[in-house]
Design an enzyme around this catalytic site. Structure first.
Site, PDB file in Angstrom:
ATOM      1  N   GLU A 109      -4.403   7.462   2.818  1.00  9.02           N
ATOM      2  CA  GLU A 109      -4.653   6.874   4.131  1.00  9.02           C
ATOM      3  C   GLU A 109      -3.358   6.466   4.821  1.00  9.02           C
ATOM      4  O   GLU A 109      -3.272   6.467   6.037  1.00  9.02           O
ATOM      5  CB  GLU A 109      -5.540   5.635   3.907  1.00  9.02           C
ATOM      6  N   ASP A 120      -6.029   6.213  -3.095  1.00 11.54           N
ATOM      7  CA  ASP A 120      -6.195   4.953  -2.364  1.00 11.54           C
ATOM      8  C   ASP A 120      -5.332   3.940  -3.103  1.00 11.54           C
ATOM      9  O   ASP A 120      -5.687   3.478  -4.188  1.00 11.54           O
ATOM     10  CB  ASP A 120      -7.656   4.501  -2.330  1.00 11.54           C
ATOM     11  N   THR A 124      -8.193  -4.263   0.045  1.00 13.49           N
ATOM     12  CA  THR A 124      -6.986  -5.049   0.387  1.00 13.49           C
ATOM     13  C   THR A 124      -7.344  -6.466   0.830  1.00 13.49           C
ATOM     14  O   THR A 124      -6.569  -7.389   0.598  1.00 13.49           O
ATOM     15  CB  THR A 124      -6.141  -4.366   1.494  1.00 13.49           C
ATOM     16  N   ASP A 181       0.820  -1.213   0.000  1.00  4.84           N
ATOM     17  CA  ASP A 181       0.000   0.000   0.000  1.00  4.84           C
ATOM     18  C   ASP A 181       0.855   1.265   0.000  1.00  4.84           C
ATOM     19  O   ASP A 181       0.681   2.158  -0.817  1.00  4.84           O
ATOM     20  CB  ASP A 181      -0.878   0.031   1.271  1.00  4.84           C
ATOM     21  N   ASP A 216     -11.674   7.050  -1.273  1.00  2.24           N
ATOM     22  CA  ASP A 216     -12.461   5.994  -1.917  1.00  2.24           C
ATOM     23  C   ASP A 216     -13.321   6.537  -3.060  1.00  2.24           C
ATOM     24  O   ASP A 216     -13.627   5.809  -4.000  1.00  2.24           O
ATOM     25  CB  ASP A 216     -13.424   5.339  -0.912  1.00  2.24           C
ATOM     26  N   ILE A 269      -4.292   0.730  -2.774  1.00  2.00           N
ATOM     27  CA  ILE A 269      -4.878  -0.576  -3.112  1.00  2.00           C
ATOM     28  C   ILE A 269      -6.210  -0.661  -2.381  1.00  2.00           C
ATOM     29  O   ILE A 269      -6.249  -0.925  -1.185  1.00  2.00           O
ATOM     30  CB  ILE A 269      -3.961  -1.757  -2.717  1.00  2.00           C
ATOM     31  N   ASP A 270      -7.298  -0.389  -3.105  1.00  2.00           N
ATOM     32  CA  ASP A 270      -8.622  -0.466  -2.483  1.00  2.00           C
ATOM     33  C   ASP A 270      -9.085  -1.922  -2.512  1.00  2.00           C
ATOM     34  O   ASP A 270      -8.867  -2.628  -3.491  1.00  2.00           O
ATOM     35  CB  ASP A 270      -9.623   0.424  -3.239  1.00  2.00           C
TER      36      ASP A 270
END
Length: 402
Positions: free
Chosen positions: A79, A153, A158, A54, A319, A155-156
């Site tokens: 994030e 984001d 995960t 990430d 997101d 890696i949405d």
């Protein structure tokens, strides 16, 4: 600025290469597999590998953009924090080094001297990526760089990424779970107004070659600025997987719009029963469940469903910003669900669009950037109004505030 968007497409593809490499290269895959073994995490790692992937993607996006557009790197928000502390109490700041060798060195510190994994990761991080799209090349737009902020984001979804299911069947083109639900999200917004201007959604795992087991991905983008609206052309649906677009919204359906069951929606598996019941009365059996906020928004972009609806406050600016920008370019948008329920369409003509530049008052941590009122993503304002009026007829007055 189409130059910035072009570069974002390239970095999203580089990010997708990192995500794929972690699943396809043996040295990296072994680290990813360790995530599955509850209670067996390697205590010597400064960080769990999922978080490393990430953070690495986020840092690659930041560093690449900063190199091409000085000053832009510090306006990229996400994030993940890039500071790690290992078991020895050493603070390690993960960043992209100027050379591949230096990046190997830094990654080795985080991965407790695992040279093989560090070299494999550094190689893909420093690989050049070319990305061209004739639609984008045909337009030259200049947006002042100093008004831009970027939500990422890396890696949405995960959970789906770690789980790694490759054999999930789609339901009318929509994957309920699996690697197809993983997305890389980059959304650009105006820091003065909070309006989304450009969006990139990269879906790293779309189709797998059954001989080599290598994955191919797909990239979607959109730009909406000062009356110019352009977006990527949809790839043709591959035959046999039932992925014909299901959208009734973007076609001329005014004759049908008054009656129910002409709408389709994608929802979270954790959606409230009360909302699901109302949706069932509006959409009939055309309600689809899927993992990942980014992927559900992408289903709307792709025209597989009319709306993505989520009543909870557990999605965040990173997101939604990318898909919101693409949907704006297509004539749609993303609105605050609770505000829609409390709105009088006769007196309040504007839809309550999500904005990206202000924190939630009184909130702390990641909640500062939560989409507090839930959201609805849609492709057509006119049809959204019809959908909302049908939904509200089927929601008891008290439900609006639960």
């Amino acid at each position: 600025m189409s130059a910035i968007l072009r570069e974002l497409l390239c970095v999203s593809e580089k990010a997708a290469n990192i995500a794929r490499a972690c699943r396809q290269q043996e040295a990296l895959f072994q680290l990813l597999i360790e995530e599955k073994k509850e209670g067996e995490k390697n205590k010597k790692f400064a960080v769990d590998f999922k978080t490393l992937a990430d953070v690495l993607v986020q840092e690659v996006i930041k560093q690449n953009m900063e190199n091409k557009f000085p000053g832009l790197g510090k306006k990229i928000f996400g994030e993940e924090s890039n500071e790690f502390t290992n078991d020895l109490g050493e603070k390690i700041t993960l960043r992209l080094c100027p050379t591949e060798e230096e990046t190997v060195e830094l990654l080795s510190q985080v991965l407790n001297g695992n040279k093989l994994a560090s070299e494999a990761l550094a190689k893909v991080v420093h690989q050049d990526v070319a990305f061209t799209d004739p639609t984008l090349d045909s337009v030259e737009i200049t947006i002042p760089q100093d008004i831009l902020g970027i939500w990422v984001d890396p890696i949405d979804s995960t959970y789906q990424y770690i789980k790694g299911s490759a054999d999930i069947k789609s339901n009318q083109g929509i994957f309920p779970s699996g690697l197809q639900c993983v997305t890389i999200l980059i959304g650009v917004y105006d820091i003065q107004t909070g309006v989304p201007l450009m969006g990139v959604i990269n879906q790293p795992f779309v189709s797998q070659d059954l001989n080599t087991l290598r994955w191919k991905g797909q990239c979607y983008w959109g730009l909406s600025y000062m009356g110019t609206n352009i977006y990527s052309r949809q790839p043709p649906s591959s035959k046999g997987n039932g992925s014909e677009p299901r959208s009734q919204l973007t076609e001329n359906t005014s004759s049908q719009a008054g009656s129910a069951h002409h709408f389709s929606a994608v929802i979270s598996t954790s959606e409230k029963e009360i909302i699901k019941a109302a949706l069932a009365r509006v959409c009939g059996d055309r309600i689809f469940r899927a993992a990942g906020a980014g992927y559900k928004s992408l289903c709307v972009v792709q025209g597989l469903v009319d709306v993505y609806i989520f009543s909870e406050d557990t999605t965040f600016k990173w997101d939604s910003c990318a898909a919101h920008a693409i949907l704006r370019a297509m004539g749609g948008g993303m609105v605050d669900f609770k505000e829609c329920l409390g709105r009088n369409p006769q007196t309040e003509l504007d839809l309550p669009q999500l904005v990206y530049h202000v924190e939630n008052k009184g909130a702390s941590g990641v909640d500062r950037w939560a989409n507090k009122g839930g959201l609805i993503a849609y492709r057509s304002s006119k049809q959204l109004e019809t959908f909302l009026s049908l939904l509200m007829q089927n929601l008891a007055p008290a439900d609006a505030h639960t």
